[in-house]
Design a protein around this motif. Structure first.
Motif, PDB file in Angstrom:
ATOM      1  N   ILE A  81       0.836  -1.195   0.000  1.00 34.81           N
ATOM      2  CA  ILE A  81       0.000   0.000   0.000  1.00 34.81           C
ATOM      3  C   ILE A  81       0.877   1.252   0.000  1.00 34.81           C
ATOM      4  CG2 ILE A  81      -1.945  -1.088   1.209  1.00 34.81           C
ATOM      5  CD1 ILE A  81      -1.061   0.448   3.740  1.00 34.81           C
ATOM      6  N   LEU A  82       0.265   2.364  -0.399  1.00 39.52           N
ATOM      7  CA  LEU A  82       0.871   3.691  -0.283  1.00 39.52           C
ATOM      8  C   LEU A  82      -0.176   4.608   0.322  1.00 39.52           C
ATOM      9  CD1 LEU A  82       3.210   5.683  -0.952  1.00 39.52           C
ATOM     10  CD2 LEU A  82       2.050   6.113  -3.130  1.00 39.52           C
ATOM     11  N   LYS A  83       0.169   5.270   1.441  1.00 40.37           N
ATOM     12  CA  LYS A  83      -0.784   6.102   2.181  1.00 40.37           C
ATOM     13  C   LYS A  83      -0.475   7.569   1.932  1.00 40.37           C
ATOM     14  CE  LYS A  83       0.899   4.158   5.751  1.00 40.37           C
ATOM     15  NZ  LYS A  83       1.263   3.810   7.145  1.00 40.37           N
ATOM     16  N   LEU A  84      -1.517   8.375   1.726  1.00 43.43           N
ATOM     17  CA  LEU A  84      -1.363   9.804   1.480  1.00 43.43           C
ATOM     18  C   LEU A  84      -2.377  10.578   2.321  1.00 43.43           C
ATOM     19  CD1 LEU A  84      -1.053   9.615  -2.396  1.00 43.43           C
ATOM     20  CD2 LEU A  84       0.809  10.131  -0.816  1.00 43.43           C
ATOM     21  N   THR A  85      -1.928  11.677   2.940  1.00 41.08           N
ATOM     22  CA  THR A  85      -2.784  12.520   3.765  1.00 41.08           C
ATOM     23  C   THR A  85      -2.971  13.877   3.107  1.00 41.08           C
ATOM     24  OG1 THR A  85      -1.911  11.476   5.771  1.00 41.08           O
ATOM     25  CG2 THR A  85      -3.084  13.555   6.051  1.00 41.08           C
ATOM     26  N   ASN A  86      -4.247  14.324   3.010  1.00 46.94           N
ATOM     27  CA  ASN A  86      -4.571  15.657   2.477  1.00 46.94           C
ATOM     28  C   ASN A  86      -3.863  15.949   1.161  1.00 46.94           C
ATOM     29  OD1 ASN A  86      -6.263  16.197   4.651  1.00 46.94           O
ATOM     30  ND2 ASN A  86      -4.626  17.135   5.854  1.00 46.94           N
ATOM     31  N   THR A  87      -3.816  14.975   0.285  1.00 50.28           N
ATOM     32  CA  THR A  87      -3.135  15.120  -0.997  1.00 50.28           C
ATOM     33  C   THR A  87      -4.147  15.452  -2.088  1.00 50.28           C
ATOM     34  OG1 THR A  87      -1.426  13.551  -0.335  1.00 50.28           O
ATOM     35  CG2 THR A  87      -1.688  13.933  -2.698  1.00 50.28           C
ATOM     36  N   SER A  88      -3.782  16.388  -2.964  1.00 53.39           N
ATOM     37  CA  SER A  88      -4.659  16.784  -4.060  1.00 53.39           C
ATOM     38  C   SER A  88      -4.423  15.912  -5.287  1.00 53.39           C
ATOM     39  CB  SER A  88      -4.424  18.256  -4.428  1.00 53.39           C
ATOM     40  OG  SER A  88      -4.841  19.110  -3.389  1.00 53.39           O
ATOM     41  N   PHE A  89      -5.523  15.551  -5.941  1.00 49.88           N
ATOM     42  CA  PHE A  89      -5.491  14.799  -7.181  1.00 49.88           C
ATOM     43  C   PHE A  89      -6.181  15.635  -8.246  1.00 49.88           C
ATOM     44  CE2 PHE A  89      -5.378  11.885  -3.650  1.00 49.88           C
ATOM     45  CZ  PHE A  89      -4.384  10.984  -4.002  1.00 49.88           C
ATOM     46  N   ARG A  90      -5.494  15.878  -9.358  1.00 49.29           N
ATOM     47  CA  ARG A  90      -5.967  16.854 -10.338  1.00 49.29           C
ATOM     48  C   ARG A  90      -6.144  16.238 -11.715  1.00 49.29           C
ATOM     49  NH1 ARG A  90      -2.834  22.414 -10.453  1.00 49.29           N
ATOM     50  NH2 ARG A  90      -4.087  22.561  -8.536  1.00 49.29           N
ATOM     51  N   LYS A  91      -7.345  16.437 -12.268  1.00 44.88           N
ATOM     52  CA  LYS A  91      -7.617  16.144 -13.674  1.00 44.88           C
ATOM     53  C   LYS A  91      -7.771  17.509 -14.343  1.00 44.88           C
ATOM     54  CE  LYS A  91     -10.107  12.752 -16.422  1.00 44.88           C
ATOM     55  NZ  LYS A  91      -8.852  12.022 -16.674  1.00 44.88           N
ATOM     56  N   CYS A  97      -9.703  16.886  -6.325  1.00 35.76           N
ATOM     57  CA  CYS A  97     -10.177  16.529  -4.995  1.00 35.76           C
ATOM     58  C   CYS A  97      -8.995  16.513  -4.036  1.00 35.76           C
ATOM     59  CB  CYS A  97     -10.871  15.163  -4.997  1.00 35.76           C
ATOM     60  SG  CYS A  97      -9.816  13.800  -5.545  1.00 35.76           S
ATOM     61  N   GLN A  98      -9.308  16.664  -2.756  1.00 29.81           N
ATOM     62  CA  GLN A  98      -8.274  16.660  -1.721  1.00 29.81           C
ATOM     63  C   GLN A  98      -8.818  15.926  -0.494  1.00 29.81           C
ATOM     64  OE1 GLN A  98      -6.722  20.549  -0.822  1.00 29.81           O
ATOM     65  NE2 GLN A  98      -5.245  19.780   0.652  1.00 29.81           N
ATOM     66  N   PRO A  99      -8.921  14.602  -0.583  1.00 23.26           N
ATOM     67  CA  PRO A  99      -9.511  13.829   0.519  1.00 23.26           C
ATOM     68  C   PRO A  99      -8.637  13.834   1.765  1.00 23.26           C
ATOM     69  CG  PRO A  99      -8.568  12.366  -1.119  1.00 23.26           C
ATOM     70  CD  PRO A  99      -8.498  13.747  -1.700  1.00 23.26           C
ATOM     71  N   ASP A 100      -9.260  13.509   2.902  1.00 23.13           N
ATOM     72  CA  ASP A 100      -8.508  13.431   4.154  1.00 23.13           C
ATOM     73  C   ASP A 100      -7.391  12.406   4.056  1.00 23.13           C
ATOM     74  OD1 ASP A 100      -9.792  15.312   5.996  1.00 23.13           O
ATOM     75  OD2 ASP A 100     -11.555  14.068   5.702  1.00 23.13           O
ATOM     76  N   CYS A 101      -7.692  11.238   3.539  1.00 27.16           N
ATOM     77  CA  CYS A 101      -6.652  10.240   3.329  1.00 27.16           C
ATOM     78  C   CYS A 101      -7.014   9.374   2.136  1.00 27.16           C
ATOM     79  CB  CYS A 101      -6.402   9.393   4.578  1.00 27.16           C
ATOM     80  SG  CYS A 101      -7.844   8.778   5.449  1.00 27.16           S
ATOM     81  N   SER A 102      -5.971   8.862   1.496  1.00 26.03           N
ATOM     82  CA  SER A 102      -6.169   8.050   0.297  1.00 26.03           C
ATOM     83  C   SER A 102      -5.092   6.982   0.238  1.00 26.03           C
ATOM     84  CB  SER A 102      -6.143   8.926  -0.955  1.00 26.03           C
ATOM     85  OG  SER A 102      -5.004   9.762  -0.964  1.00 26.03           O
ATOM     86  N   SER A 118       0.033  18.835  -6.977  1.00 27.01           N
ATOM     87  CA  SER A 118      -1.085  17.897  -7.073  1.00 27.01           C
ATOM     88  C   SER A 118      -0.682  16.705  -7.925  1.00 27.01           C
ATOM     89  CB  SER A 118      -2.293  18.595  -7.706  1.00 27.01           C
ATOM     90  OG  SER A 118      -2.737  19.673  -6.922  1.00 27.01           O
ATOM     91  N   ILE A 119      -1.214  15.528  -7.606  1.00 27.62           N
ATOM     92  CA  ILE A 119      -0.956  14.351  -8.415  1.00 27.62           C
ATOM     93  C   ILE A 119      -1.770  14.451  -9.706  1.00 27.62           C
ATOM     94  CG2 ILE A 119      -1.222  11.846  -8.548  1.00 27.62           C
ATOM     95  CD1 ILE A 119      -0.604  11.728  -5.579  1.00 27.62           C
ATOM     96  N   ASP A 120      -1.083  14.381 -10.827  1.00 30.46           N
ATOM     97  CA  ASP A 120      -1.697  14.545 -12.142  1.00 30.46           C
ATOM     98  C   ASP A 120      -2.397  13.236 -12.540  1.00 30.46           C
ATOM     99  OD1 ASP A 120      -2.414  15.005 -14.747  1.00 30.46           O
ATOM    100  OD2 ASP A 120      -0.420  15.669 -15.404  1.00 30.46           O
ATOM    101  N   LEU A 121      -3.724  13.262 -12.584  1.00 25.81           N
ATOM    102  CA  LEU A 121      -4.482  12.061 -12.908  1.00 25.81           C
ATOM    103  C   LEU A 121      -4.467  11.733 -14.389  1.00 25.81           C
ATOM    104  CD1 LEU A 121      -7.531  12.345 -10.487  1.00 25.81           C
ATOM    105  CD2 LEU A 121      -5.412  11.048 -10.216  1.00 25.81           C
ATOM    106  N   ASP A 122      -3.820  12.568 -15.185  1.00 26.18           N
ATOM    107  CA  ASP A 122      -3.587  12.222 -16.581  1.00 26.18           C
ATOM    108  C   ASP A 122      -2.331  11.375 -16.725  1.00 26.18           C
ATOM    109  OD1 ASP A 122      -5.835  13.562 -17.675  1.00 26.18           O
ATOM    110  OD2 ASP A 122      -4.783  15.469 -17.455  1.00 26.18           O
ATOM    111  N   GLN A 123      -1.519  11.326 -15.648  1.00 23.08           N
ATOM    112  CA  GLN A 123      -0.295  10.533 -15.663  1.00 23.08           C
ATOM    113  C   GLN A 123      -0.325   9.374 -14.666  1.00 23.08           C
ATOM    114  OE1 GLN A 123       3.404  12.761 -15.605  1.00 23.08           O
ATOM    115  NE2 GLN A 123       2.387  14.604 -16.356  1.00 23.08           N
ATOM    116  N   PHE A 124      -1.056   9.550 -13.568  1.00 23.31           N
ATOM    117  CA  PHE A 124      -1.132   8.523 -12.531  1.00 23.31           C
ATOM    118  C   PHE A 124      -2.589   8.107 -12.338  1.00 23.31           C
ATOM    119  CE2 PHE A 124       2.759  10.787 -11.689  1.00 23.31           C
ATOM    120  CZ  PHE A 124       3.651   9.790 -11.320  1.00 23.31           C
TER     121      PHE A 124
END
Length: 219
Positions: A81-91, A97-102, A118-124
């Motif tokens: 697993i990989l845990k992320l806190t308050n991380t933004s995901f961008r399309k 979105c910026q969920p509490d945890c993902s 932000s994590i680019d959802l066009d790449q990840f």
């Protein structure tokens, strides 16, 4: 909380509701470093929601307990697993979105970049599991945000009601969602165990909860 979309003459930071906004207006606010510790940002096509960051121990403790449950379950079952806190995901241009945890779960996901962009959802790919801790935003977490996560392709979504240690869990597929009692991305993890850990956090410290979790998962 009523999930209505309202039109605002100008974009303001403290707007705990969905408002009309262009992508450029949204980016101006969300990418401003002075706002990073004050707010969390969501965008869905032509509307955005800005939530002031939760600072109380109820929100923080629930967040930590969920992390511990998932982390210890993954360790006990040898799940990557990989845990992320308050991380933004961008399309770009349409959604963010910026969920509490993902969580990314499984053998095939790529490690995300170690930066503050932000994590680019066009790449990840989108995270497999997203969790929102609801203190004042329960209706929106169950409503508009749930639809946003459906559209983004999240596989599983949990909403933790901080007021009563209840977890609303949804499996998502094909732009739709349905309630579940056992995680589908963490096979064998009952949602009831997550709720029990949250209840124990009201009277027990983290070490005691961790010992109980490990005994449960290894039993």
């Amino acid at each position: 909380m009523v999930n209505t979309v309202t039109t605002a003459p100008k974009v303001e930071l403290d707007c705990d509701r969905w408002i009309k906004a262009s992508w450029d207006e949204f980016i101006t606010l969300s990418d401003d470093p002075t706002h990073a510790e004050k707010a969390r940002f969501y965008y869905d096509h032509d509307t955005m929601r800005i939530e002031m960051a939760a600072l109380g121990p109820l929100h923080g403790r629930n967040n930590s307990v969920v992390y511990d449950v998932i982390s210890l379950f993954a360790i006990a079952r040898n799940i990557r697993i990989l845990k992320l806190t308050n991380t933004s995901f961008r399309k770009t241009g349409t959604q963010e979105c910026q969920p509490d945890c993902s969580f990314y779960i499984g053998d095939r996901f790529l490690l995300t970049p170690q930066n503050n962009s932000s994590i680019d959802l066009d790449q990840f790919e989108v995270p497999h599991l997203v969790v929102e801790i609801a203190t004042t935003s329960l209706n929106d977490d169950l409503g508009r945000k749930r639809i946003l996560y459906e559209q983004l392709g999240v596989k599983e979504y949990w909403v933790v009601n901080g007021g009563d240690s209840q977890v609303y869990a949804f499996e998502m597929s094909g732009g739709r969602s349905g309630t579940i009692k056992e995680s589908q991305v963490l096979e064998g993890l009952s949602i009831a165990i997550v709720e029990e850990a949250l209840k124990r956090s009201l009277t027990e410290d983290d070490s005691a909860i961790a010992r109980w979790l490990l005994q449960t998962f290894n039993g």
